[in-house]
Each structure stands twice: as C-alpha cells, then as structure tokens.
Design a protein around this motif. Sequence first.
Motif, PDB file in Angstrom:
ATOM      1  N   ALA A  14       4.594  -6.136   2.220  1.00  0.00           N
ATOM      2  CA  ALA A  14       4.279  -7.806   1.586  1.00  0.00           C
ATOM      3  C   ALA A  14       4.132  -8.983   3.078  1.00  0.00           C
ATOM      4  N   PHE A  15       4.173  -8.315   4.404  1.00  0.00           N
ATOM      5  CA  PHE A  15       3.815  -9.491   4.871  1.00  0.00           C
ATOM      6  C   PHE A  15       2.675  -9.018   5.870  1.00  0.00           C
ATOM      7  N   LEU A  16       2.050  -7.593   6.030  1.00  0.00           N
ATOM      8  CA  LEU A  16       1.029  -7.321   6.020  1.00  0.00           C
ATOM      9  C   LEU A  16      -0.293  -7.566   5.231  1.00  0.00           C
ATOM     10  N   TYR A  17      -0.011  -8.351   3.938  1.00  0.00           N
ATOM     11  CA  TYR A  17      -1.534  -8.111   3.196  1.00  0.00           C
ATOM     12  C   TYR A  17      -1.329 -10.002   2.376  1.00  0.00           C
ATOM     13  N   SER A  18      -2.294 -10.252   1.892  1.00  0.00           N
ATOM     14  CA  SER A  18      -2.559 -11.543   1.617  1.00  0.00           C
ATOM     15  C   SER A  18      -3.319 -11.191   0.860  1.00  0.00           C
ATOM     16  N   ASN A  19      -4.050 -10.148  -0.118  1.00  0.00           N
ATOM     17  CA  ASN A  19      -4.597  -9.483  -1.512  1.00  0.00           C
ATOM     18  C   ASN A  19      -2.842  -9.865  -2.115  1.00  0.00           C
ATOM     19  N   PRO A  20      -3.584 -10.864  -3.147  1.00  0.00           N
ATOM     20  CA  PRO A  20      -2.656 -11.236  -4.643  1.00  0.00           C
ATOM     21  C   PRO A  20      -2.378 -10.248  -5.535  1.00  0.00           C
ATOM     22  N   ILE A  21      -2.829  -8.510  -5.633  1.00  0.00           N
ATOM     23  CA  ILE A  21      -2.650  -7.765  -6.459  1.00  0.00           C
ATOM     24  C   ILE A  21      -1.754  -6.640  -5.703  1.00  0.00           C
ATOM     25  N   VAL A  22      -2.021  -6.751  -3.764  1.00  0.00           N
ATOM     26  CA  VAL A  22      -1.580  -5.967  -3.428  1.00  0.00           C
ATOM     27  C   VAL A  22       0.737  -6.212  -3.344  1.00  0.00           C
ATOM     28  N   LEU A  58      -4.936 -24.571  -3.507  1.00  0.00           N
ATOM     29  CA  LEU A  58      -4.282 -23.585  -5.156  1.00  0.00           C
ATOM     30  C   LEU A  58      -3.805 -22.549  -4.698  1.00  0.00           C
ATOM     31  N   ALA A  59      -4.863 -21.606  -3.885  1.00  0.00           N
ATOM     32  CA  ALA A  59      -5.434 -20.650  -4.003  1.00  0.00           C
ATOM     33  C   ALA A  59      -4.062 -20.222  -2.734  1.00  0.00           C
ATOM     34  N   ALA A  60      -4.342 -20.376  -1.976  1.00  0.00           N
ATOM     35  CA  ALA A  60      -3.730 -20.117  -0.427  1.00  0.00           C
ATOM     36  C   ALA A  60      -2.370 -20.566  -0.637  1.00  0.00           C
ATOM     37  N   GLY A  61      -1.499 -21.500  -1.249  1.00  0.00           N
ATOM     38  CA  GLY A  61      -0.660 -22.140  -1.529  1.00  0.00           C
ATOM     39  C   GLY A  61       0.454 -21.748  -2.966  1.00  0.00           C
ATOM     40  N   ALA A  62      -0.450 -20.022  -3.332  1.00  0.00           N
ATOM     41  CA  ALA A  62      -0.530 -19.435  -4.203  1.00  0.00           C
ATOM     42  C   ALA A  62       0.427 -17.875  -3.487  1.00  0.00           C
ATOM     43  N   VAL A  63      -0.854 -17.747  -2.483  1.00  0.00           N
ATOM     44  CA  VAL A  63      -0.315 -16.294  -1.660  1.00  0.00           C
ATOM     45  C   VAL A  63       0.638 -16.883  -0.711  1.00  0.00           C
ATOM     46  N   ALA A  78      -8.877  -7.335   1.329  1.00  0.00           N
ATOM     47  CA  ALA A  78      -9.814  -8.020   2.065  1.00  0.00           C
ATOM     48  C   ALA A  78     -10.034  -9.279   0.348  1.00  0.00           C
ATOM     49  N   PHE A  79      -9.844 -10.104   0.867  1.00  0.00           N
ATOM     50  CA  PHE A  79      -8.742 -11.659   0.691  1.00  0.00           C
ATOM     51  C   PHE A  79      -9.124 -12.556   1.543  1.00  0.00           C
ATOM     52  N   ALA A  80     -10.140 -13.715   0.424  1.00  0.00           N
ATOM     53  CA  ALA A  80     -10.283 -14.939   1.824  1.00  0.00           C
ATOM     54  C   ALA A  80     -10.013 -16.220   0.978  1.00  0.00           C
ATOM     55  N   GLU A  81      -9.362 -17.366   1.141  1.00  0.00           N
ATOM     56  CA  GLU A  81      -9.002 -18.598   0.820  1.00  0.00           C
ATOM     57  C   GLU A  81      -9.915 -19.561   0.511  1.00  0.00           C
ATOM     58  N   TYR A  82     -11.063 -19.345   2.090  1.00  0.00           N
ATOM     59  CA  TYR A  82     -12.433 -20.327   2.210  1.00  0.00           C
ATOM     60  C   TYR A  82     -13.357 -19.937   2.681  1.00  0.00           C
ATOM     61  N   PRO A  83     -13.692 -20.843   3.097  1.00  0.00           N
ATOM     62  CA  PRO A  83     -14.832 -21.655   2.178  1.00  0.00           C
ATOM     63  C   PRO A  83     -14.541 -21.036   0.400  1.00  0.00           C
ATOM     64  N   ALA A  84     -14.535 -20.467   0.204  1.00  0.00           N
ATOM     65  CA  ALA A  84     -14.193 -19.645  -1.156  1.00  0.00           C
ATOM     66  C   ALA A  84     -13.725 -18.754  -1.460  1.00  0.00           C
ATOM     67  N   GLU A 101     -12.029 -15.576  -2.268  1.00  0.00           N
ATOM     68  CA  GLU A 101     -12.856 -14.468  -2.091  1.00  0.00           C
ATOM     69  C   GLU A 101     -11.814 -13.103  -2.518  1.00  0.00           C
ATOM     70  N   VAL A 102     -11.541 -12.495  -3.850  1.00  0.00           N
ATOM     71  CA  VAL A 102     -10.342 -11.814  -4.173  1.00  0.00           C
ATOM     72  C   VAL A 102     -10.641  -9.655  -4.533  1.00  0.00           C
ATOM     73  N   GLY A 103     -11.083  -9.009  -3.056  1.00  0.00           N
ATOM     74  CA  GLY A 103     -11.302  -7.553  -3.140  1.00  0.00           C
ATOM     75  C   GLY A 103     -10.430  -6.267  -3.658  1.00  0.00           C
ATOM     76  N   ALA A 104     -10.816  -5.639  -4.996  1.00  0.00           N
ATOM     77  CA  ALA A 104     -10.542  -4.929  -5.275  1.00  0.00           C
ATOM     78  C   ALA A 104     -11.029  -3.515  -5.324  1.00  0.00           C
ATOM     79  N   THR A 105     -11.787  -3.800  -3.765  1.00  0.00           N
ATOM     80  CA  THR A 105     -12.006  -1.793  -3.688  1.00  0.00           C
ATOM     81  C   THR A 105     -10.985  -0.583  -3.676  1.00  0.00           C
ATOM     82  N   PRO A 106     -11.743   0.674  -4.304  1.00  0.00           N
ATOM     83  CA  PRO A 106     -10.386   1.649  -4.438  1.00  0.00           C
ATOM     84  C   PRO A 106      -9.431   1.453  -3.573  1.00  0.00           C
ATOM     85  N   ALA A 107      -9.293   1.002  -2.143  1.00  0.00           N
ATOM     86  CA  ALA A 107      -7.868   1.304  -1.414  1.00  0.00           C
ATOM     87  C   ALA A 107      -6.914   0.410  -1.204  1.00  0.00           C
TER      88      ALA A 107
END
Length: 315
Positions: free
Chosen positions: A33-41, A109-114, A262-268, A270-276
């Motif tokens: 949980a500390f290593l990842y910022s991707n909300p899926i993980v 809002l997305a950054a705070g949610a993560v 693969a996740f970025a809050e700024y400037p837009a 972007e949530v990555g849902a790669t096979p990994a």
Amino acid sequence: MRSPFAYTPRPGPLQSASPGAAVAYLGALTVAAFLYSNPIVLVAAGVALVLAGRLAGAHAAVRAALWMGLTLALLIVAVNALVVSRGETVLLRLGDLPLLSNVITAEALAAGAVLGLRAAVVMVAFAVYSACVDPDRVLRALRPLAGRSALTATLVSRLVPVAAADAARLRDAARLRGPAAAPVGRVPLARRLLAGSLDRAVDVAATLELRGYSLTPSDTPQGGALVGRASVRRSRYDRRFYAVGAVVLAAATAAKLLGADAFAEYPAIEVGATPATLALSAVLVLSGLAPLRRPIPQPPSRRTASNFQSLRWKI
C-alpha cells in the motif's frame, strides 16, 4: 465495554501463527500500500486486508477501522481540495480566500482520495494486527532482543484499546445524566480520559516494580531468570504466512519495475490499468485468503460410528 481493537483469542490460522509470521503477512500488504499510488492496487490491498480480518474473525475490528479510515479519508480529501489549486479540471471557484485555494479541481480531489485510501488501508492492517496477534507472544518473542522496548510496545498495544473503551464509557455516562444536565464538551471528556490514563499508568508501573521488572539482570535470582531467553511456540501455519508475505513482496517489487504504478494526479488524472497492474491486484486479493481455515477431514471410523448412531436413533 470491550474495545473492538482488543486482542481476542480465537481458533484460526492467523491467531495460531507466531507473531513473526503474522507481522510478515500483514506487513507485506502494508508495504504494498505504501509502494503504490494506483487506486486499483490500493483497493486490492484493502480488499485483501478486509478479507483476511473477516476470515480471522475480527469483524468488529474491521468495521471500526473501515469507519475510522473512511472518515479520515473524507477529511483528507476535503483538506487537499481546499489547499491545493493544481489541476486542469476546475469544478468550483471559491474566490480569493486567505490561506485557501481559489478553485477546487478534480485532480486535487483525486490526489486527496489516494492519500485517504492509503491511510484507510493502513488502519485496517493495524486493526487486524491488534485484534488477531497476541501481545504476550510478541513480548516473549522480542524479550531476547530488547526487553524494555518489548515491554513498552506490549503495554501500549494493550492500553490503547483500554483507553478507547474508557472514552466510550465516559460518553455513555455523559449521555445518561439526563436532558436537564449541562452538555459535556469534548475538552472535559478528553481531560478526564487523560487523567484516568495517567492514573492507570502509575498503577501499572507500581505493579511491574513489585513483580521485579525494574531489577537489573545481575540482581535477579537464578542469574537473570526474568530476562532470560523465552521460548516461542511455533505453529504449522507459519510457513503459509511467510510464503504469502514473500510472494506479495516479490510481486509488488516486480510489478513496480514493470510499470504497474501508472498513475498521475497532475496536471490531469491518468489511471493505468496495465496487465502488470491487474495481475498484482489479483495476487493481493488472493493473498487475503491466507487466514482461511481448511476443514479437518473426519476419520472414516468416526464417520461410520456417527452414521451408525444416527441410523440407530432413526430406528
């Protein structure tokens, strides 16, 4: 009134495992949980911890941790949205306000949610640990390494649920005073809780001193029997939790190198849902089944006897 975070002996793999195995298992999910910022993980890690806590029987601890974690997450989202003005998607304009942002953006809002989701996951992990790991066994395991530190950690893990139960009793007593009584604010309740905690700490210190915990190893009888090396009982479930923790850490490290975060809050946003990312999420969710207790097969002789007994009663 017993705190939901207090340790309760229950039959199960997680309670029967040694403290090292339980910490390795729960710690691996917390590290992920500390290593990842991707909300899926993060959601996968939270689902694994909730599933592990429910399979271990810590339903009340999981519910309380989810309630507290989601409340803290909402607070983090609100504060981040009011303070951070970065992002391209403007949802609301507030005007010129001192110390606050003039706009509320979806990216903030997305950054705070993560951040809030990560805090909730960690709270669930510590709730499962507090409710399922025996603090006395932790003390016996850590005594050869650091006796005083182990004792302090064990006392803290035991007294925190007691303080939570005291706070609940004080709130109930304040409500039972009747409608004509003056309302009791949070500050007087906190002051009374602090005073009671200090009184209990003095009593615990006096009790430990009477039991000889303040003596040095040279002063103890039998050459330091009080601080001697303690034997730690091992369990047949230790290998399972060590193996699952190692698999979670290895999968999290390998997926991190493959770009699963693969996740970025700024400037837009972007949530990555790669096979990994999806593969790591599946591994995390499946790791929550580790406390599952397999049914013990009944010997054929017992099954035959039980069938004979039921047949005899039917006749």
